[in-house]
Design an enzyme around this catalytic site. Structure first.
Site, mmCIF file in Angstrom:
data_model
loop_
_atom_site.group_PDB
_atom_site.id
_atom_site.type_symbol
_atom_site.label_atom_id
_atom_site.label_comp_id
_atom_site.label_asym_id
_atom_site.label_seq_id
_atom_site.Cartn_x
_atom_site.Cartn_y
_atom_site.Cartn_z
ATOM 1 N N GLU A 144 69.939 -27.790 -15.669
ATOM 2 C CA GLU A 144 69.784 -26.863 -16.779
ATOM 3 C C GLU A 144 70.245 -27.512 -18.079
ATOM 4 O O GLU A 144 71.351 -28.051 -18.154
ATOM 5 C CB GLU A 144 70.624 -25.598 -16.547
ATOM 6 C CG GLU A 144 70.182 -24.772 -15.361
ATOM 7 C CD GLU A 144 71.006 -23.504 -15.191
ATOM 8 O OE1 GLU A 144 70.814 -22.834 -14.164
ATOM 9 O OE2 GLU A 144 71.825 -23.190 -16.071
ATOM 10 N N ASP A 173 70.861 -22.251 -7.143
ATOM 11 C CA ASP A 173 72.266 -21.875 -7.189
ATOM 12 C C ASP A 173 72.414 -20.363 -7.358
ATOM 13 O O ASP A 173 73.526 -19.830 -7.340
ATOM 14 C CB ASP A 173 73.025 -22.638 -8.268
ATOM 15 C CG ASP A 173 72.480 -22.433 -9.675
ATOM 16 O OD1 ASP A 173 71.502 -21.689 -9.842
ATOM 17 O OD2 ASP A 173 73.048 -23.034 -10.623
ATOM 18 N N SER A 174 71.276 -19.667 -7.434
ATOM 19 C CA SER A 174 71.268 -18.202 -7.354
ATOM 20 C C SER A 174 71.848 -17.716 -6.031
ATOM 21 O O SER A 174 72.131 -16.525 -5.873
ATOM 22 C CB SER A 174 69.838 -17.665 -7.522
ATOM 23 O OG SER A 174 68.933 -18.352 -6.676
ATOM 24 N N ASP A 210 68.887 -27.145 -6.813
ATOM 25 C CA ASP A 210 69.643 -27.007 -8.057
ATOM 26 C C ASP A 210 70.902 -27.865 -8.015
ATOM 27 O O ASP A 210 71.609 -27.904 -6.997
ATOM 28 C CB ASP A 210 70.077 -25.552 -8.259
ATOM 29 C CG ASP A 210 69.080 -24.744 -9.070
ATOM 30 O OD1 ASP A 210 68.261 -25.341 -9.790
ATOM 31 O OD2 ASP A 210 69.128 -23.497 -8.985
ATOM 32 N N GLU A 236 62.886 -19.924 -18.433
ATOM 33 C CA GLU A 236 63.344 -18.611 -17.975
ATOM 34 C C GLU A 236 63.596 -17.662 -19.136
ATOM 35 O O GLU A 236 64.232 -18.035 -20.124
ATOM 36 C CB GLU A 236 64.629 -18.771 -17.148
ATOM 37 C CG GLU A 236 65.166 -17.466 -16.594
ATOM 38 C CD GLU A 236 66.287 -17.655 -15.585
ATOM 39 O OE1 GLU A 236 66.849 -16.630 -15.141
ATOM 40 O OE2 GLU A 236 66.589 -18.809 -15.237
ATOM 41 N N LYS A 270 67.134 -30.131 -9.858
ATOM 42 C CA LYS A 270 66.914 -29.379 -11.097
ATOM 43 C C LYS A 270 68.205 -29.283 -11.890
ATOM 44 O O LYS A 270 69.263 -28.970 -11.333
ATOM 45 C CB LYS A 270 66.375 -27.979 -10.801
ATOM 46 C CG LYS A 270 66.105 -27.154 -12.067
ATOM 47 C CD LYS A 270 65.268 -25.918 -11.772
ATOM 48 C CE LYS A 270 66.045 -24.816 -11.115
ATOM 49 N NZ LYS A 270 67.099 -24.235 -12.006
#
Length: 251
Positions: free
Chosen positions: A103, A34-35, A73, A170, A101
């Protein structure tokens, strides 16, 4: 690879062309991150990225990828409830992802368990979680205090117990990256987490030195190479050889 002590490389991709270059370089894992909100859309965070955005880019990367494990993501608030998580993860898998993925820590354990039971492999993400940047007060190194480090290891273990098969960590001190890798039986993928994790991941645009601001934990591999293809290959080689990250990329 973890069992044999062999490190592997992970890199983000957002389109067909770069996916082919990454495949040619033999990179083991591709992350549709999602970057893309930052490097593709020009956003100041990943929060505006939608499920539709992720589905579109996952499908594009899938068309250029034959061999790498493809992780997608799940974007901000797409897994706030278990029902949302199941529905949105299904969309990403149907678009071509092999794994999704998420978070967060132990609060996600039941969601992870449900996804895994339904045939959707899961990668966790602890440490600096960009979707929570406003709650964290900015992009800061996490787990610096002993109690915070112990809590992060405990939460990563909870995700592993729930069925997560990979964990990204991270922006943590190198010592915590090492401790996490030792504490878990599943592979730990580091980004700004020191040289002792089982794998490394970088954002493609950071690795090529074309982002607006290069994070401390990244390196411009295009600087010493004559093409994008050779730069991506050099990144993979450096990760496997353990020469990246170097001390100057660590916390």
């Amino acid at each position: 690879m973890k069992a044999s002590g062999d490190k592997f490389a992970v890199i983000t991709a957002y389109d067909f062309t770069f996916a082919k270059l990454i495949e040619n370089a033999g990179i083991e894992v591709v992350l549709v991150g999602d970057s893309l909100g930052n490097v593709i859309q020009g956003r100041d965070s990943t929060i505006p990225v939608t499920v539709a955005d992720m589905v579109y880019h996952t499908a594009a990367v899938k068309r250029g990828n034959s061999n790498a494990l493809l992780i997608a993501d799940m974007p901000f608030m797409s897994y706030a409830t278990e029902t949302q998580a199941l529905e949105n993860a299904a969309l990403l898998m149907q678009a071509g992802a092999h794994m999704v993925k998420l978070e967060g820590g132990a609060w996600l354990a039941e969601t992870v368990r449900l996804l895994c039971e339904r045939g959707i492999p899961v990668c966790g993400h602890v440490g600096l979680t960009p979707q929570s940047v406003h709650k964290l007060g900015g992009y800061k190194v996490q787990g610096k205090e002993e109690q915070a480090a112990a809590q992060m290891i405990s939460e990563a273990k909870a995700l592993e117990k729930a069925g997560a098969e990979l964990i990204v960590v991270e922006c943590v001190p190198s010592s915590l990256g090492r401790a996490l890798s030792q504490a878990l039986t599943i592979p730990v993928i580091g980004i700004g987490a020191g040289p002792d994790t089982d794998a490394q991941v970088l954002v493609l645009h950071d690795m090529l030195g074309i982002s607006q601001r290069l994070p401390r934990f990244s390196k411009n591999f295009l600087e010493d190479n004559t093409s994008i293809q050779s730069a991506i290959s050099a990144y993979g080689d450096a990760v496997r050889a353990g020469t990246f990250p170097a001390p100057e990329h660590c916390f």
